[in-house]
Design a protein around this motif. Structure first.
Motif, PDB file in Angstrom:
ATOM      1  N   LEU A 100       0.804  -1.404   0.137  1.00 42.88           N
ATOM      2  CA  LEU A 100      -0.074   0.043  -0.118  1.00 42.88           C
ATOM      3  C   LEU A 100       0.985   1.169   0.057  1.00 42.88           C
ATOM      4  O   LEU A 100       1.120   2.148  -0.377  1.00 42.88           O
ATOM      5  N   ILE A 101       1.766   1.147   0.672  1.00 42.60           N
ATOM      6  CA  ILE A 101       2.864   2.314   0.772  1.00 42.60           C
ATOM      7  C   ILE A 101       3.568   2.123  -0.675  1.00 42.60           C
ATOM      8  O   ILE A 101       3.903   3.701  -1.000  1.00 42.60           O
ATOM      9  N   ALA A 102       3.944   1.488  -0.959  1.00 38.73           N
ATOM     10  CA  ALA A 102       3.906   1.367  -2.705  1.00 38.73           C
ATOM     11  C   ALA A 102       3.517   2.536  -3.622  1.00 38.73           C
ATOM     12  O   ALA A 102       3.661   3.167  -4.673  1.00 38.73           O
ATOM     13  N   GLU A 107       1.391   6.134  -6.790  1.00 40.62           N
ATOM     14  CA  GLU A 107       0.780   6.969  -7.609  1.00 40.62           C
ATOM     15  C   GLU A 107       1.014   8.732  -6.940  1.00 40.62           C
ATOM     16  O   GLU A 107       1.100   9.972  -8.044  1.00 40.62           O
ATOM     17  N   ILE A 108       1.582   8.414  -6.457  1.00 43.05           N
ATOM     18  CA  ILE A 108       1.791  10.431  -6.078  1.00 43.05           C
ATOM     19  C   ILE A 108       3.432  11.540  -7.036  1.00 43.05           C
ATOM     20  O   ILE A 108       3.074  11.942  -7.188  1.00 43.05           O
ATOM     21  N   ALA A 109       4.045  10.617  -7.123  1.00 41.46           N
ATOM     22  CA  ALA A 109       5.333  10.190  -8.405  1.00 41.46           C
ATOM     23  C   ALA A 109       3.934  11.352  -9.585  1.00 41.46           C
ATOM     24  O   ALA A 109       4.701  11.550 -10.356  1.00 41.46           O
ATOM     25  N   LYS A 110       3.669  10.036  -9.815  1.00 36.05           N
ATOM     26  CA  LYS A 110       2.376  10.528 -10.722  1.00 36.05           C
ATOM     27  C   LYS A 110       2.181  11.515 -11.040  1.00 36.05           C
ATOM     28  O   LYS A 110       2.326  12.608 -11.893  1.00 36.05           O
ATOM     29  N   MET A 111       1.629  11.775 -10.306  1.00 35.88           N
ATOM     30  CA  MET A 111       0.682  13.639  -8.883  1.00 35.88           C
ATOM     31  C   MET A 111       1.462  14.761  -9.557  1.00 35.88           C
ATOM     32  O   MET A 111       1.782  15.473 -10.560  1.00 35.88           O
TER      33      MET A 111
END
Length: 404
Positions: A100-102, A107-111
């Motif tokens: 889940l952390i990964a 997701e944040i990296a894409k954002m």
């Protein structure tokens, strides 16, 4: 290194990840985005935000996400349906949190348009594998920075010296040699290292943080009921709870009665053995209750097949293969088996143990009429057993005659 412009760091705000944040800024000359996951570890996460801001992270690049409900609903519960125990004992509290952390990091990296992700796991443990298999499974082209495999800060003293040289605040409790390391979330707390490294020595009582000593637990047993719907716990004592709140409530019961302690020497995926102490109070109760409701509602063939699949499932979770096709295939089979796993389990909690003392289900396969030692009114013809036994004995008799 020059192609790394922005990196998303799994950030706790502690000594290790604070040093990593500064090290990334210096070594890669990149912008660092911090991500802190609230998985119910019971720590105040505000200081992580303050620490990140102090170290130059832009406010819009500080992510602190409450993932407790997602953690239990989409990770803990599917694993509990599988009755997964690594090496027959470990309820996988650390392992199940890593995917889940990964996932959220990716997701944040894409954002934010990040080129890379980073974590604080060491090069000796399992977590580096779990994080990175998750990263690559979700974004095959992501760059991964694992500082513990790159830098020369190989001791706690070196970390503190680096922190002091770069004006990174170090709390007083971090300046001495840590007696052991811990990891915590809503499912468990794990402790390992230092005072726990000798497997012959009993775990000191001060290591335990989630459960009272069973010897000091109440002298009067407490009875509770756990209600299941399609394999998932939905209510305690008739009161409905969300997944995270239900696990938290079971944790309270487990803490009070000293339930869920495990002293384990396990085989790490990277090849070594390690000794750890795990506290999984609510998870232990939940696992026990789930097995009990399956006793009533699963057919023998399905139940025994599940028992064969469980260790394989547990190994996949432990080794970091949550996002693998084989885990998803196993999950599909396990979830199919849970369609009729509904009902209520009554448990007796007392001094470190959770005993099943009752279970009932509208989907029960248990027939008192068939199993009774009294007159079964023709529900079962005992004479049928003779042919059944003779057919099953045929090959054994043939083997016996040959041997004679």
């Amino acid at each position: 290194m020059s192609d790394i412009k922005r990196v998303v760091l799994a950030f706790s705000g502690g000594l290790d990840t604070s040093v990593i944040l500064k090290w990334l800024q210096q070594t890669y000359a990149c912008e660092v985005v911090t991500f802190t996951a609230d998985l119910g570890q019971g720590e105040e996460l505000g200081p992580a935000r303050a620490k990140a801001e102090l170290m130059g992270v832009k406010p819009e690049h500080i992510f602190i996400d409450d993932l407790k409900e997602e953690f239990v609903k989409d990770y803990v519960y599917p694993m509990m349906r599988a009755n997964a125990l690594y090496e027959g004992l470990y309820l996988l509290g650390t392992s199940i949190a890593r995917p889940l952390i990964a996932k959220r990091q990716i997701e944040i990296a894409k954002m934010v348009g990040a080129d890379a992700v980073s974590h604080g796991a060491t090069g000796k443990g399992n977590d580096q594998v779990r994080f990175e298999l998750g990263y690559y499974g979700l974004n095959p082209d992501i760059k991964v920075i694992a500082p513990w495999r790159e830098w020369d800060l190989t001791s706690r003293t070196r970390l503190i010296e680096f922190a002091e040289a770069h004006q990174i605040p170090v709390s007083k409790d971090k300046r001495g040699e840590a007696p052991f390391s811990t990891d915590a979330n809503l499912l468990h707390t794990s402790s390992e290292g230092k005072v726990l490294e000798d497997p012959w020595q009993e775990v000191p009582d001060y290591v335990f943080s989630r459960t009272v000593n069973p010897e000091d637990a109440p002298d009067t047993p407490e009875y509770i009921t756990v209600e299941f719907d399609a394999g998932d716990a939905v209510a305690i004592n008739g009161e409905a709870f969300s997944p995270a709140n239900l696990l938290a409530k079971l944790n309270d019961y487990g803490r009070t009665h000293g339930i869920g302690r495990l002293d384990l020497v396990e085989n790490r995926f990277v090849g070594m053995k390690s000794r750890g102490m795990y506290e999984t109070p609510g998870g232990t109760i939940l696992h026990t209750a789930h097995r009990a409701i399956e006793q009533l509602t699963l057919d023998r063939g399905a139940a025994h097949l599940k028992d064969e699949l469980g260790p394989r499932y547990a190994e996949l979770v432990y080794n970091g293969f949550w996002f693998s096709p084989e885990r998803e295939m196993l999950q599909a089979a396990i979830d199919h088996s849970q369609q009729q796993v509904s009902g209520t389990v009554r448990l007796k909690l007392y001094k470190g143990s959770a005993w099943v003392v009752g279970r009932k289900s509208p989907n029960s396969l248990y027939s008192e009429k068939v199993v009774t030692f009294e007159d079964d009114a023709g529900a079962y013809d005992q004479r049928d057993a003779e042919g059944f036994i003779k057919l099953n004995a045929l090959r054994l008799r043939l083997l016996g005659r040959r041997g004679a």
